[in-house]
Design a protein around this motif. Structure first.
Motif, short mmCIF file in Angstrom:
data_model
loop_
_atom_site.label_atom_id
_atom_site.label_comp_id
_atom_site.label_asym_id
_atom_site.label_seq_id
_atom_site.Cartn_x
_atom_site.Cartn_y
_atom_site.Cartn_z
N GLY A 87 8.95 -9.40 -3.57
CA GLY A 87 8.90 -10.70 -2.94
C GLY A 87 9.66 -10.78 -1.64
O GLY A 87 10.15 -9.78 -1.12
N GLN A 88 9.77 -12.00 -1.14
CA GLN A 88 10.42 -12.27 0.15
C GLN A 88 11.80 -11.65 0.21
O GLN A 88 12.21 -11.13 1.23
N THR A 89 12.51 -11.72 -0.91
CA THR A 89 13.87 -11.22 -0.91
C THR A 89 14.03 -10.00 -1.81
O THR A 89 15.13 -9.62 -2.17
N GLY A 90 12.90 -9.42 -2.19
CA GLY A 90 12.92 -8.19 -2.97
C GLY A 90 12.16 -7.13 -2.20
O GLY A 90 12.33 -6.99 -0.99
N LYS A 91 11.31 -6.39 -2.90
CA LYS A 91 10.56 -5.34 -2.21
C LYS A 91 9.21 -5.86 -1.72
O LYS A 91 8.60 -6.71 -2.36
N ILE A 92 8.78 -5.31 -0.59
CA ILE A 92 7.48 -5.66 -0.03
C ILE A 92 6.54 -4.52 -0.38
O ILE A 92 6.81 -3.36 -0.03
N VAL A 93 5.45 -4.82 -1.04
CA VAL A 93 4.52 -3.75 -1.42
C VAL A 93 3.10 -4.09 -0.95
O VAL A 93 2.77 -5.26 -0.78
N ALA A 94 2.31 -3.06 -0.72
CA ALA A 94 0.91 -3.28 -0.34
C ALA A 94 0.06 -2.16 -0.94
O ALA A 94 -0.55 -1.38 -0.22
N PRO A 95 0.03 -2.07 -2.27
CA PRO A 95 -0.72 -0.98 -2.89
C PRO A 95 -2.23 -1.24 -2.84
O PRO A 95 -2.67 -2.32 -2.44
N ASP A 96 -3.00 -0.24 -3.25
CA ASP A 96 -4.45 -0.44 -3.35
C ASP A 96 -4.76 -1.49 -4.42
O ASP A 96 -5.70 -2.26 -4.29
N LEU A 97 -3.97 -1.47 -5.49
CA LEU A 97 -4.20 -2.42 -6.58
C LEU A 97 -2.87 -3.02 -7.02
O LEU A 97 -1.93 -2.30 -7.34
N TYR A 98 -2.81 -4.36 -7.04
CA TYR A 98 -1.63 -5.07 -7.54
C TYR A 98 -2.06 -5.94 -8.70
O TYR A 98 -2.99 -6.73 -8.57
N VAL A 99 -1.40 -5.78 -9.83
CA VAL A 99 -1.75 -6.57 -11.01
C VAL A 99 -0.57 -7.48 -11.35
O VAL A 99 0.53 -6.99 -11.62
N ALA A 100 -0.78 -8.79 -11.28
CA ALA A 100 0.29 -9.76 -11.57
C ALA A 100 0.05 -10.35 -12.95
O ALA A 100 -0.98 -10.97 -13.20
N ILE A 101 1.03 -10.16 -13.82
CA ILE A 101 0.86 -10.58 -15.21
C ILE A 101 1.91 -11.63 -15.58
O ILE A 101 3.11 -11.37 -15.51
N GLY A 102 1.43 -12.82 -15.91
CA GLY A 102 2.37 -13.90 -16.27
C GLY A 102 3.25 -14.28 -15.11
O GLY A 102 4.44 -14.56 -15.27
N ILE A 103 2.67 -14.26 -13.91
CA ILE A 103 3.38 -14.64 -12.68
C ILE A 103 2.62 -15.81 -12.07
O ILE A 103 1.41 -15.74 -11.91
N SER A 104 3.36 -16.89 -11.72
CA SER A 104 2.66 -18.10 -11.26
C SER A 104 2.14 -17.96 -9.83
O SER A 104 1.11 -18.54 -9.48
N GLY A 105 2.86 -17.21 -8.99
CA GLY A 105 2.39 -17.05 -7.61
C GLY A 105 3.12 -17.93 -6.61
O GLY A 105 2.52 -18.49 -5.69
N ALA A 106 4.45 -18.06 -6.78
CA ALA A 106 5.27 -18.79 -5.80
C ALA A 106 5.19 -18.09 -4.45
O ALA A 106 5.03 -16.87 -4.40
N ILE A 107 5.33 -18.88 -3.34
CA ILE A 107 5.23 -18.24 -2.02
C ILE A 107 6.19 -17.09 -1.85
O ILE A 107 5.86 -16.10 -1.22
N GLN A 108 7.38 -17.21 -2.46
CA GLN A 108 8.35 -16.13 -2.30
C GLN A 108 7.86 -14.85 -2.98
O GLN A 108 8.21 -13.75 -2.56
N HIS A 109 7.07 -14.98 -4.03
CA HIS A 109 6.51 -13.78 -4.66
C HIS A 109 5.34 -13.25 -3.83
O HIS A 109 5.26 -12.06 -3.54
N LEU A 110 4.46 -14.18 -3.42
CA LEU A 110 3.30 -13.76 -2.62
C LEU A 110 3.74 -13.01 -1.36
O LEU A 110 3.08 -12.06 -0.93
N ALA A 111 4.87 -13.41 -0.80
CA ALA A 111 5.36 -12.77 0.43
C ALA A 111 5.51 -11.27 0.25
O ALA A 111 5.42 -10.51 1.21
#
Ligand SMILES: Cc1cc2nc3c(=O)[nH]c(=O)nc-3n(C[C@H](O)[C@H](O)[C@H](O)COP(=O)(O)OP(=O)(O)OC[C@H]3O[C@@H](n4cnc5c(N)ncnc54)[C@H](O)[C@@H]3O)c2cc1C
Ligand SMILES: Nc1ncnc2c1ncn2[C@@H]1O[C@H](COP(=O)(O)O)[C@@H](O)[C@H]1O
Lengths: 249, 312
Positions: B242-266
């Motif tokens: 996230g915004q204040t964690g790691k920034i990733v851009a893999p070929d495939l990202y699977v989000a499980i039980g994550i609401s999708g706050a802007i800070q996570h989307l970042a």
């Protein structure tokens, strides 16, 4: 030990920011502003250190337009003792902030300065490191735990692979990570008391610092929007689509 | 114009984000790299193999063994006058040292560079990636941290640069390394993985992250998490995306039980393909997901593991 805590006034983290149509920046008019969340953690840590008898005085500092006084008031309501506002309309960039804070540190002689690890507006994550450099002090960035012992400070830091602990001589700079503590809400009586606490106002020139920006912002745009895709009906359909349509597994 | 890139390494190999920083530097001109460590000559040799690199500087000193900012910044300051740009990947390690060196050179660093326009002009995200700023620097030497997810890394091999010893300098002793508690994992690193599977508050506890393991094994994936999952102690801090964690851009990202706050989307919205599994069909994560599955994760994860196994 005196602690100086720089607190930045930023667009509240819950606001969905909008880029201005003319591409000069993001819309801030009429938008809710708050203390940078990492700075709340910094204030909280300072207050706890005072409660433990390690800190004797907490000075909250904010740099920017006159309205930054509100951010200082919030810190005072949380338990800081007094405030300093360095007032300017100039677009302050981290190097200028670090220089102004250095000048304040020389005036105030704190034993510790606690900053946020990152301002959630510019996402620069650099002011604390620069301030430490200019003062020639050690730095404990991205801190999730502070321990004072034998006249020094050990800081547990959130690093790429987990956690790391470093020992610093004092005076030192610390920058806060999210898990250092959970900031308190100011109680009503404390909010009332904060109104009587002093805030001194200075100008950059009083500190002998030229705050002119080094980076010119040429334009600000919205990033390409991601389109929502499709819902799949089952796990089997998901796996099939990932294999044959997206071809990522 | 010559750029100097400080490389993150593990004593023998160069980390992938550092190879992305080299890729960014290659847009600027000739590229020299710096490997600082203690007994890390193997890493310096590995750096010499990076395509496009023309010189490797190797600095060996006990003070560099743990990446402490104060001595590393002093080293960068000693070397910087020979360069137009000094770069490092925008990892926790890179962000710790680069601004310190920049301040000592009276230069305003540019963090999380996601695009190079020309030698003075760079693109960087602000406000958790909700805006992209193009900025021009007026400083003589530019100090940049590079968002690794925005630059394809250079290959690990193909070049043949010589390794030279960096000049010895006086090093400050303001801080001391005490200990490290690093998460051990056989999985690829979050910032280097082709597939990332992250769990959020919906996972309910750390034990349940085991449900992700057979899927991650099958896909060769790294495991990440939302801040809520880290704060709740389900997984260690270095899992945070996230915004204040790691920034990733893999070929495939699977989000499980994550609401999708802007800070996570970042931290993940530049992934090529995004999958979301969430029981709430209104969850904002579905607005960025290419494939959304509205389901209870406790049912969906075992099914997913079985289906991958069955169709492998
Ligand atoms: C300064 C600041 C920085 C931040 N930085 C970051 C950051 O770097 N990274 C980050 O991630 N967050 C960050 N946050 C926090 C962010 O705002 C959110 O609070 C956080 O991302 C929420 O995590 P979550 O989605 O796991 O939890 P929640 O928002 O609680 O969402 C949980 C989701 O799980 C779903 N769910 C529950 N049970 C099930 C089930 N059985 N099956 C399927 N789905 C289920 C729910 O429907 C819900 O959508 C930051 C916040 C601040 C203030
Ligand atoms: N204008 C400001 N006023 C007060 N503190 C600031 C200001 N700018 C930066 N800071 C401090 O520096 C930290 C890191 O900011 P940055 O380097 O911009 O991400 C913030 O969390 C604050 O503690």
């Amino acid at each position: 030990m005196k602690i100086l805590v720089p607190v930045k006034r930023v667009v509240d983290y819950n606001v969905k920011v909008r880029v201005k149509a003319d591409g000069t920046g993001v819309e801030t008019a009429g938008v809710k502003m708050s203390m940078n969340p990492f700075d709340e953690i910094a204030v909280e840590e300072a207050v706890r250190l005072k409660e433990k008898g390690i800190a004797t005085e907490i000075v909250a500092v904010s740099l920017g337009i006159a309205a930054c006084a509100e951010t200082i008031r919030t810190a005072l309501a949380m338990g800081a003792d007094r405030g300093i506002l360095v007032e300017t309309d100039v677009d302050l960039q981290p190097l200028a902030v670090a220089k102004l804070l250095k000048a304040l540190a020389e005036r105030e002689q704190p034993g510790l300065m606690i900053l946020g690890k990152q301002a959630i507006d510019d996402d620069m994550s650099s002011t604390g490191q620069m301030l430490a450099a200019l003062l020639g002090w050690p730095q404990g960035t991205f801190a999730s735990k502070l321990v004072f012992e034998n006249g020094g400070l050990t800081v547990t830091r959130e690093v790429d692979g987990g956690l790391e602990t470093v020992a610093l001589s004092l005076p030192a700079i610390v920058t806060t990570d999210l898990r250092l503590n959970e900031p308190r809400y100011a109680s009503l009586p404390n909010i009332m008391k904060a109104r009587k606490k002093p805030i001194e106002t200075l100008k950059p020139a009083d500190l002998g610092v030229d705050p002119a920006p080094r980076l010119t912002v040429l334009k600000v745009v919205e990033p390409a929007k991601r389109k929502a895709g499709a819902k799949v009906g089952s796990v089997a359909e998901l796996v099939q689509k990932l294999r044959t349509e997206a071809k990522v597994i | 114009m010559t750029a100097l890139v400080l490389l993150d390494h593990d004593g023998s190999a160069i980390k992938q984000p550092a190879r992305s920083a080299v890729a960014a530097a290659l847009h600027l001109g000739e590229v020299h790299v710096l490997v600082a460590g203690h007994g890390a000559r193997a890493a310096a040799e590995a750096a010499g193999l990076l395509p496009g690199v023309t010189k490797v500087l190797y600095a060996d000193n006990e003070a560099f063994a743990h990446g402490l900012a104060e001595p590393l910044a002093a080293l960068l300051v000693a070397l910087a006058p020979g360069y137009t740009h000094v770069l490092v990947a925008a990892t926790a390690a890179g962000k710790n040292v680069l601004p310190r060196a920049a301040a000592l050179m009276d230069s305003q660093p540019i963090s999380e560079v996601a695009g190079v326009i020309d030698a003075d002009t760079f693109v960087r995200p602000i406000y958790a990636g909700n805006a992209l700023a193009t900025v021009r620097s007026s400083d003589a030497i530019k100090f940049l941290t590079v968002r690794a997810a925005s630059f394809d890394p250079v290959a690990a091999e193909g070049g043949s640069a010589k390794v030279e010893d960096a000049p010895g300098i006086a090093l400050p002793t303001l801080s001391r390394f005490v200990s490290a508690e690093l998460s051990r994992s056989e999985r690829p690193e979050l910032t280097a993985a082709r597939v990332v599977i992250s769990g959020g508050r919906g996972m309910q506890n750390g034990e349940n992250f085991k449900l992700i393991e057979p899927i991650a094994d099958r896909l060769g994936a790294a495991v990440g998490a939302s801040r809520a999952a880290v704060d709740a102690g389900f997984v260690p801090n270095d899992y945070q995306v996230g915004q204040t964690g790691k920034i990733v851009a893999p070929d495939l990202y699977v989000a499980i039980g994550i609401s999708g706050a802007i800070q996570h989307l970042a931290g993940m919205k530049d992934s090529k393909v995004i999958v979301a599994i969430n029981k709430d069909e209104e969850a904002p994560i579905f607005q960025v997901a290419d494939y959304g599955l509205v389901a209870d994760l406790f049912k969906a994860l075992p099914e997913l593991a079985a289906e991958l196994e069955r169709t492998a």
